[in-house]
Enzyme design. Structure first.
Site, PDB file in Angstrom:
ATOM      1  N   LYS A 217       0.686  -1.103   0.174  1.00 31.43           N
ATOM      2  CA  LYS A 217       0.146  -0.040   0.080  1.00 31.43           C
ATOM      3  C   LYS A 217       1.013   1.217   0.110  1.00 31.43           C
ATOM      4  CE  LYS A 217      -3.334  -2.218   3.019  1.00 31.43           C
ATOM      5  NZ  LYS A 217      -4.482  -2.109   3.978  1.00 31.43           N
TER       6      LYS A 217
ATOM      7  N   TYR B 166     -12.638  -2.073  -2.112  1.00 27.58           N
ATOM      8  CA  TYR B 166     -12.799  -2.158  -0.421  1.00 27.58           C
ATOM      9  C   TYR B 166     -14.512  -1.943  -0.147  1.00 27.58           C
ATOM     10  CZ  TYR B 166      -8.118  -1.710   1.343  1.00 27.58           C
ATOM     11  OH  TYR B 166      -6.944  -2.038   1.434  1.00 27.58           O
TER      12      TYR B 166
ATOM     13  N   ASN C 271      -1.366   0.275   7.152  1.00 30.32           N
ATOM     14  CA  ASN C 271      -0.677  -1.051   7.736  1.00 30.32           C
ATOM     15  C   ASN C 271      -0.059  -1.970   6.692  1.00 30.32           C
ATOM     16  OD1 ASN C 271      -3.150  -1.691   6.217  1.00 30.32           O
ATOM     17  ND2 ASN C 271      -4.149  -2.939   8.175  1.00 30.32           N
TER      18      ASN C 271
ATOM     19  N   HIS D 234      -1.908  -5.528   2.001  1.00 32.89           N
ATOM     20  CA  HIS D 234      -3.298  -6.306   1.636  1.00 32.89           C
ATOM     21  C   HIS D 234      -3.176  -7.722   1.154  1.00 32.89           C
ATOM     22  CE1 HIS D 234      -7.429  -7.151   0.583  1.00 32.89           C
ATOM     23  NE2 HIS D 234      -6.838  -7.797  -0.425  1.00 32.89           N
TER      24      HIS D 234
ATOM     25  N   GLU E  14     -10.915 -10.125  -6.325  1.00 33.51           N
ATOM     26  CA  GLU E  14      -9.881  -9.046  -6.320  1.00 33.51           C
ATOM     27  C   GLU E  14      -8.801  -9.155  -7.568  1.00 33.51           C
ATOM     28  OE1 GLU E  14      -8.403  -9.089  -2.342  1.00 33.51           O
ATOM     29  OE2 GLU E  14     -10.081  -8.393  -1.503  1.00 33.51           O
TER      30      GLU E  14
HETATM   31  P1  IDP Z   1      -7.511  -6.538   6.307  1.00 37.56           P
HETATM   32  O1  IDP Z   1      -6.946  -5.630   5.401  1.00 37.56           O
HETATM   33  O2  IDP Z   1      -6.537  -7.362   7.457  1.00 37.56           O
HETATM   34  O3  IDP Z   1      -8.225  -7.592   5.408  1.00 37.56           O
HETATM   35  P2  IDP Z   1     -10.145  -5.430   6.600  1.00 37.56           P
HETATM   36  O4  IDP Z   1     -10.906  -5.420   7.803  1.00 37.56           O
HETATM   37  O5  IDP Z   1     -10.654  -5.922   5.521  1.00 37.56           O
HETATM   38  O6  IDP Z   1      -8.679  -5.858   7.015  1.00 37.56           O
HETATM   39  O7  IDP Z   1      -9.876  -3.793   6.316  1.00 37.56           O
HETATM   40  C1  IDP Z   1      -9.424  -3.334   5.186  1.00 37.56           C
HETATM   41  C2  IDP Z   1      -8.586  -2.069   5.587  1.00 37.56           C
HETATM   42  O8  IDP Z   1      -9.075  -0.993   6.072  1.00 37.56           O
HETATM   43  C3  IDP Z   1      -7.250  -2.410   6.519  1.00 37.56           C
HETATM   44  O9  IDP Z   1      -6.247  -3.274   6.027  1.00 37.56           O
HETATM   45  C4  IDP Z   1      -7.024  -1.320   7.320  1.00 37.56           C
HETATM   46  O10 IDP Z   1      -6.108  -0.206   6.190  1.00 37.56           O
HETATM   47  C5  IDP Z   1      -8.215  -0.229   7.066  1.00 37.56           C
HETATM   48  N1  IDP Z   1      -9.371  -0.481   8.620  1.00 37.56           N
HETATM   49  C6  IDP Z   1      -9.408  -1.513   8.744  1.00 37.56           C
HETATM   50  N2  IDP Z   1     -10.170  -1.182  10.273  1.00 37.56           N
HETATM   51  C7  IDP Z   1      -9.715   0.268  10.306  1.00 37.56           C
HETATM   52  C8  IDP Z   1     -10.332   1.208  11.231  1.00 37.56           C
HETATM   53  O11 IDP Z   1     -10.927   0.747  12.544  1.00 37.56           O
HETATM   54  N3  IDP Z   1      -9.718   2.439  11.157  1.00 37.56           N
HETATM   55  C9  IDP Z   1      -9.056   2.783  10.139  1.00 37.56           C
HETATM   56  N4  IDP Z   1      -8.852   2.010   8.903  1.00 37.56           N
HETATM   57  C10 IDP Z   1      -9.071   0.656   9.137  1.00 37.56           C
HETATM   58 MG    MG Z   2      -9.817  -7.428   4.199  1.00 36.79          MG
END
Ligand code: IDP
Ligand code: MG
Length: 139
Positions: free
Chosen positions: A11, A51, A114, A117, A128
């Site tokens: 990312k 997303y 983070n 993905h 995807e």
């Molecule tokens: P994942 O990337 O581990 O699959 P998901 O729950 O699918 O996690 O969420 C997608 C992305 O959205 C996360 O990787 C992160 O970048 C962002 N995200 C998830 N939860 C939060 C939040 O509570 N605050 C801000 N960003 C979030």
């Molecule tokens: Mg996810």
């Protein structure tokens, strides 16, 4: 375990921090094989479609702003357990909960930035990969 494919996104935060090589290195060292790759400046439409499952979440706007904020390195990786095992290498979604030794547990602190993905199920991976790559971009 079955040979699977996953969409991996390195990312914009990882690109800005010059961590693409570190992250790809860890994925390759685990044993996954690269099948496709390209550097993309994600537009709003692709970000929102990728997303879409999070559309109603309070962080959706912030998430789309983040994924469109700079170049993303999109990859398709293949290997045994490329969904579940790869997500262990990536670590928990919230880096605060990610185990040391995982990519997020070693290199990230917070969300949404983070770093990486990985698809969360075979159905997500199929959707995807088709969204980010054409068939002839898969090697
Ligand atoms: P994942 O990337 O581990 O699959 P998901 O729950 O699918 O996690 O969420 C997608 C992305 O959205 C996360 O990787 C992160 O970048 C962002 N995200 C998830 N939860 C939060 C939040 O509570 N605050 C801000 N960003 C979030
Ligand atoms: Mg996810």
């Amino acid at each position: 375990m079955a040979v699977e494919r996953s969409l991996v996104l390195i990312k914009p935060d990882a690109m800005a921090r010059r961590l693409a090589g570190e992250i790809l290195g860890r994925i390759e060292q685990r044993g996954f094989l690269l099948r496709a790759g390209k550097l993309i400046r994600v537009d709003r439409e692709l970000g929102e479609t990728h997303y879409a499952e999070h559309k109603e979440k309070p962080f959706f706007g912030e998430l789309v702003r983040f994924i469109t904020s700079g170049p993303t390195l999109a990859l398709v990786v293949e290997g045994e357990g490329a969904i579940t095992t790869l997500r262990k290498t990536i670590g928990a979604t919230n880096p605060a909960d990610a185990e040391p030794g995982s990519i997020r547990g070693d290199l990230a602190l917070a969300m949404p930035d983070n770093l990486v993905h990985g698809s969360d199920s075979p159905q997500s991976a199929q959707r995807e990969i088709a969204l980010w790559f054409t068939d002839d971009e898969l090697v």
